[in-house]
Design an enzyme around this catalytic site. Structure first.
Site, PDB file in Angstrom:
ATOM      1  N   GLU A 116      27.074   9.752  -1.236  1.00  0.00           N
ATOM      2  CA  GLU A 116      26.838  10.242  -2.592  1.00  0.00           C
ATOM      3  C   GLU A 116      28.101  10.848  -3.205  1.00  0.00           C
ATOM      4  O   GLU A 116      28.627  11.824  -2.681  1.00  0.00           O
ATOM      5  CB  GLU A 116      25.740  11.301  -2.580  1.00  0.00           C
ATOM      6  CG  GLU A 116      25.438  11.877  -3.954  1.00  0.00           C
ATOM      7  CD  GLU A 116      24.424  12.997  -3.921  1.00  0.00           C
ATOM      8  OE1 GLU A 116      23.864  13.312  -4.989  1.00  0.00           O
ATOM      9  OE2 GLU A 116      24.179  13.558  -2.834  1.00  0.00           O
ATOM     10  N   GLU A 150      15.979  15.877  -8.648  1.00  0.00           N
ATOM     11  CA  GLU A 150      16.812  16.875  -7.972  1.00  0.00           C
ATOM     12  C   GLU A 150      17.407  17.807  -9.030  1.00  0.00           C
ATOM     13  O   GLU A 150      18.569  17.688  -9.409  1.00  0.00           O
ATOM     14  CB  GLU A 150      17.926  16.198  -7.157  1.00  0.00           C
ATOM     15  CG  GLU A 150      18.665  17.182  -6.270  1.00  0.00           C
ATOM     16  CD  GLU A 150      19.827  16.557  -5.531  1.00  0.00           C
ATOM     17  OE1 GLU A 150      19.881  16.702  -4.300  1.00  0.00           O
ATOM     18  OE2 GLU A 150      20.683  15.929  -6.177  1.00  0.00           O
TER      19      GLU A 150
END
Length: 256
Positions: free
Chosen positions: A142, A239
């Site tokens: 990520e 998130e």
């Protein structure tokens, strides 16, 4: 309509960890994700997943001393053995929870040491991609913005591609967080479409503030429609930090 996963490291903070699964299911989420499951017993989480009917979508490899400021150890020299042990531990949890993908956080690199840290990251990813692949688990990497985490090693999709070329494994995938990439490079959907065959998971939060969709500049209804038009079948991880309570701020999901 996208499949939404609740990130329990940010949402439902008024509940204990296992009770967050119950709350997420009650609000209509179909999956859950979080930084890591390692403070709980695998059997306890597995039972909570079974009781709620939720899918375990994602969690991170062990990320070092989070309370002490570490944000992953994938690229930290001298921590290779700890990283390898973390891969083995993640496989145990992922197998118990039916989780098919785990994310690697590369960590923070001191200024001027980025190349050395990236070299360590590449070798660690080669090992992790092989081990996880043997267990039927995808390895994700990520990119994260440097406003929230100054000095983070992996910060954009071009860097991901460069690292992936060096790792040269079919089991290294991109975790594409629209919030982080809005800050670092923008052009969200065009980039997503270009890299769609490399993307295994996406996450959302609005910018600025990292709150729920509808609180900032990202046009999430259009984004969700674009994901549908592009036939994205993976999960969309929520998130974000709720501006108020988690349940109270879910109008964005009810309208999809």
């Amino acid at each position: 309509m996208p499949k939404f996963s609740a990130n329990l490291s940010m949402l439902y903070q008024e509940h204990t960890f296992l009770d967050r699964l119950t709350a997420a299911a009650a609000d209509g989420f179909k999956g859950v994700e979080y930084l890591g499951p390692y403070d709980e017993r695998p059997d306890d989480i597995a039972k909570a997943l079974s009781d709620t009917g939720l899918t375990q979508v994602l969690f991170n490899l062990p990320s070092g001393d989070w309370a002490g400021g570490e944000r992953g150890i994938g690229g930290l020299p001298g921590r290779e053995a700890e990283f390898a042990d973390g891969v083995d531990r993640a496989i145990i949890y992922a197998t118990a929870l039916g989780c098919k993908q785990v994310n690697c956080l590369a960590g923070i690199a001191p200024e001027g040491r980025e190349h050395a840290h990236e070299a360590v990251l590449v070798e660690n990813l080669k090992m992790a991609a092989d081990r996880l692949g043997e267990a039927g688990i995808r390895l994700l990497l990520e990119p994260i913005n440097t406003r929230d985490i100054p000095g983070f090693l992996v910060t954009g999709t071009d860097q991901f591609l460069r690292i992936a070329d060096r790792v040269d494994s079919p089991n290294l995938w991109l975790q594409y967080d629209f919030y982080h990439m809005q800050i670092m490079q923008g052009d969200l959907i065009r980039t997503f479409q270009t890299l769609q065959d490399r993307i295994s998971h996406v996450q959302i939060a609005d910018n600025p503030g990292r709150h729920e969709p509808g609180t900032g500049e990202i046009n999430h209804p259009w984004l969700f429609g674009a994901l549908d038009r592009l036939d994205y079948t993976g999960w969309v991880g929520a998130e974000y930090r709720p501006a108020a309570g988690t349940s109270e701020g879910l109008e964005w999901m009810k309208g999809t």
